[in-house]
Design a protein around this motif. Structure first.
Motif: not given
Length: 296
Positions: A173-179
């Motif tokens: 979930v954390v890594l799926a956050c758009p940059a």
């Protein structure tokens, strides 16, 4: 190289923006040294994969995970923080000398505590402005904990499946956050407040200072989940939305707290399933409140 990397984008997106992406990428990397150019290529690949998976900032999924990511970090910090403080409370309250307890601590248990500390420190760094560094530290801690438990290391008082699944889901979930949606200050502040409110009363009760802190029992691991649920409702009411999106994001962020509740009662699934009902109940209440407010 740019032409090859652009092929990672979906065909429709590539037809609309492909040449522009190639031109901008070549201009940006023309005079860069090789390491910097490789980092730029990696960023381009990451963006292409996000677009292909529908996780860019323009997509509904991207916006959803941007909302959920700070709270997933906060929930992970609460679970790891309770793991640390319960160990520390037992260390302090035990009649055995501290140095004796530390000298007899086995390696897996010490590693588990270290990885929990990484999650907590990373979450604090990320939610206070250093998103990239903080997420890197926290994800290392989460993946390390997942590897530790999946290796069937005997960690006292905790099963394997629930913590492993919670750690992997939280990292995802954390890594799926758009940059370009990382580190939203209001959301980070709300997530930090949620983490503090979910963690502190349980620590007070565990230390024996007060039973039923703030009038709410911490039995069965319900308190942190209750705080997360009310935070989602507060975010929804503040943004004047129906609450379904916000409570959905809280559900995605909740695995560390569900795993904490599950392990807190030694693998009994019913308390964990019971606290999961908080989310749909609160979502229904938020929808009703928003409908009433709009009619006025």
């Amino acid at each position: 190289m740019s032409d090859l990397l652009v092929r990672l984008y979906p065909a429709e997106y590539r037809a609309a923006y492909g040449q522009e992406i190639v031109d901008v990428h070549r201009e940006m990397t023309a005079d860069l040294p090789r390491p910097a150019r490789l980092r730029a290529d990696a960023d381009l690949v990451a963006h292409a994969l996000r677009v292909r998976l529908g996780l860019d900032s323009a997509s509904p999924a991207g916006r959803f995970f941007a909302l959920a990511a700070p709270f997933a970090l906060a929930a992970g910090a609460v679970g790891s923080g309770l793991h640390l403080t319960r160990w520390y409370t037992g260390l302090v309250l035990s009649p055995a000398p501290v140095w004796v307890q530390l000298s007899t601590m086995d390696g897996p248990w010490a590693l588990s505590l270290l990885l929990s500390l990484l999650v907590c420190v990373g979450a604090v760094i990320a939610l206070t402005g250093g998103w990239v560094l903080g997420v890197g530290v926290a994800v290392c801690g989460l993946l390390g904990r997942a590897a530790l438990w999946s290796a069937a290391v005997p960690v006292p008082g905790e099963g394997a499946l629930a913590p492993v699944a919670a750690a992997l889901l939280t990292a995802a979930v954390v890594l799926a956050c758009p940059a370009d949606r990382r580190g939203d200050r209001p959301l980070s502040a709300a997530a930090g407040a949620m983490a503090a409110a979910g963690w502190f009363p349980v620590v007070v009760v565990d230390a024996g200072a007060y039973t039923g802190a703030f009038g709410v029992t911490t039995d069965y691991g319900a308190w942190p989940m209750l705080v997360l649920t009310f935070t989602g409702a507060a975010v929804a009411l503040r943004s004047r939305s129906s609450g379904l999106r916000e409570l959905g994001a809280m559900a995605v962020a909740s695995p560390p707290l569900v795993a904490y509740a599950y392990t807190d009662v030694w693998g009994d699934p019913w308390p964990a399933l019971g606290i999961l009902l908080l989310l749909p109940v609160m979502a229904t209440a938020t929808v009703v409140c928003e409908a009433v407010r709009r009619r006025r």
